[in-house]
Design a protein around this motif. Sequence first.
Motif, PDB file in Angstrom:
ATOM      1  N   PHE A 124       0.829  -1.205   0.000  1.00  0.00           N
ATOM      2  CA  PHE A 124       0.000   0.000   0.000  1.00  0.00           C
ATOM      3  C   PHE A 124       0.862   1.253   0.000  1.00  0.00           C
ATOM      4  O   PHE A 124       0.542   2.232  -0.689  1.00  0.00           O
ATOM      5  CB  PHE A 124      -0.927   0.021   1.213  1.00  0.00           C
ATOM      6  N   ILE A 125       1.929   1.245   0.782  1.00  0.00           N
ATOM      7  CA  ILE A 125       2.807   2.422   0.841  1.00  0.00           C
ATOM      8  C   ILE A 125       3.414   2.712  -0.528  1.00  0.00           C
ATOM      9  O   ILE A 125       3.444   3.866  -0.978  1.00  0.00           O
ATOM     10  CB  ILE A 125       3.911   2.215   1.903  1.00  0.00           C
ATOM     11  N   THR A 126       3.878   1.678  -1.212  1.00  0.00           N
ATOM     12  CA  THR A 126       4.447   1.877  -2.551  1.00  0.00           C
ATOM     13  C   THR A 126       3.352   2.332  -3.525  1.00  0.00           C
ATOM     14  O   THR A 126       3.607   3.175  -4.399  1.00  0.00           O
ATOM     15  CB  THR A 126       5.102   0.595  -3.066  1.00  0.00           C
ATOM     16  N   TYR A 127       2.134   1.801  -3.358  1.00  0.00           N
ATOM     17  CA  TYR A 127       1.013   2.220  -4.199  1.00  0.00           C
ATOM     18  C   TYR A 127       0.685   3.695  -3.965  1.00  0.00           C
ATOM     19  O   TYR A 127       0.452   4.463  -4.916  1.00  0.00           O
ATOM     20  CB  TYR A 127      -0.210   1.353  -3.889  1.00  0.00           C
ATOM     21  N   ALA A 128       0.680   4.112  -2.700  1.00  0.00           N
ATOM     22  CA  ALA A 128       0.363   5.499  -2.368  1.00  0.00           C
ATOM     23  C   ALA A 128       1.427   6.455  -2.896  1.00  0.00           C
ATOM     24  O   ALA A 128       1.101   7.552  -3.356  1.00  0.00           O
ATOM     25  CB  ALA A 128       0.224   5.651  -0.855  1.00  0.00           C
ATOM     26  N   LEU A 129       2.694   6.038  -2.851  1.00  0.00           N
ATOM     27  CA  LEU A 129       3.776   6.893  -3.326  1.00  0.00           C
ATOM     28  C   LEU A 129       3.726   7.074  -4.843  1.00  0.00           C
ATOM     29  O   LEU A 129       4.119   8.122  -5.362  1.00  0.00           O
ATOM     30  CB  LEU A 129       5.133   6.313  -2.907  1.00  0.00           C
ATOM     31  N   THR A 130       3.255   6.064  -5.543  1.00  0.00           N
ATOM     32  CA  THR A 130       3.174   6.151  -7.010  1.00  0.00           C
ATOM     33  C   THR A 130       1.836   6.719  -7.482  1.00  0.00           C
ATOM     34  O   THR A 130       1.660   6.979  -8.666  1.00  0.00           O
ATOM     35  CB  THR A 130       3.378   4.759  -7.641  1.00  0.00           C
TER      36      THR A 130
END
Length: 436
Positions: A124-130
């Motif tokens: 989720f964190i990587t999804y939110a950053l992208t």
Amino acid sequence: MQSTTFYYEKYDVTIMLIALMVFVTLIYFCLRSKITSVIDPLLSNVLWCASGLSLLIGYFFEKGVTTDGFVFVLAYVIYIAGLRYFLDNSSRDIKSLNDGIYNKKNVLLFAICCILNLASRYEFITYALTNPSIESWFLYRFKQWEGRSLFQYILELGARPFFIYYLFVLLKAKKNWRYPLILILIFNSILDIIAGGRSSLLGLAAAYGYYIFYFYPIFQKKSIRYINVYGGVFLALAILNSVLVTSFYNTEERIEDSVSRMANRLLAAGDGLEMYLSNNASEHIKLGPSEYSKATFGIFIKRFIDVETQSMGWQLYELEKGRISPISVGPNFILPLQVIMFGRIFVIPYTLLITFFTAFLRGNKFSRKYIKSQPLSFVLGLLTFQIPLDIEFFVLILCACLFIYYLFIYPIRKLTIIIDTETIFRKSKDVSVRGS
């Protein structure tokens, strides 16, 4: 945009609402001696039963009673009667509860659970950053349908219940840590909400409700009264949160539409039953113990055996929509559907067995005798009502929790470092004598 037909539009809403109120009242009075607070998960289970029964009543008034419909109702009745008989409200031993609360290893285990819980957020964190748009974050739960890391999913399902347990325990044991722990809890809840978890706060309330049930002997009656008041307020906020998060799922919808969707959920606990009856599913879906096994344990079976498996809800969804779905979607594999798939003639023994197992994991004299680990018994109690709600998902989350427990928690709980102070003192004295 495709319109949605809600259950309160599909059948007579007046009949369903009257039935809902009647069933909530009857079931509550049947089980009220087993309920410890307004946020006790048993109370939400009462609402779940009443919701399923009220939808069936709406269907019966519209289309008549069928054999399968009668079996569904019978399953609910046996389940409620079984809960009244099997649930045990006798208090746990205060000494053993306090031993668990003040265990010196709790801080270390909480730190480990925090790390595992944070690791489960990586995708989720990587999804939110992208995806810098905050609105897109709320759609993450739908993005997960496209595929997710199995290990991440195990962490998500298995680590979070233990994280909640150790956080609640430390809130009691470490009074001076209260504010940092509350901040951690708030941060965790925010992550749940912005990732599209519309029921996350309701789940948190239920978790604390079970904590009150589990540790009831250490709570004062005055504290329970306060919890009932504040718990009611928190439930109202949790429902409001559910409405707001739902509104992010479709930007074209108004808040009123989200309220309608939440109202529909109140009457949709038995949506799979309605799908089954209205589509004559018995003529299209294979039934029997072998099909039940594939529907319940399919996610594990197909990893070892080349066999086609599909959940009950998935099959009902495809039957309802009249098209093939490439991903697993659809209603939950709830208790009455479990009965009908396993075999109608087993409605009494199967329902009683499931009810006993549900009561066993919630905590009764039998489970206290055989499950000695306090964190494990607490987490199993958190999961227990998932059995009648969706046994397929229960099996998955149970395996994930046992994996986390025996890999990370059990070894540390069993690790004992024995320090022989007398031997150390003697050896240090000998060294000092030789040095002189």
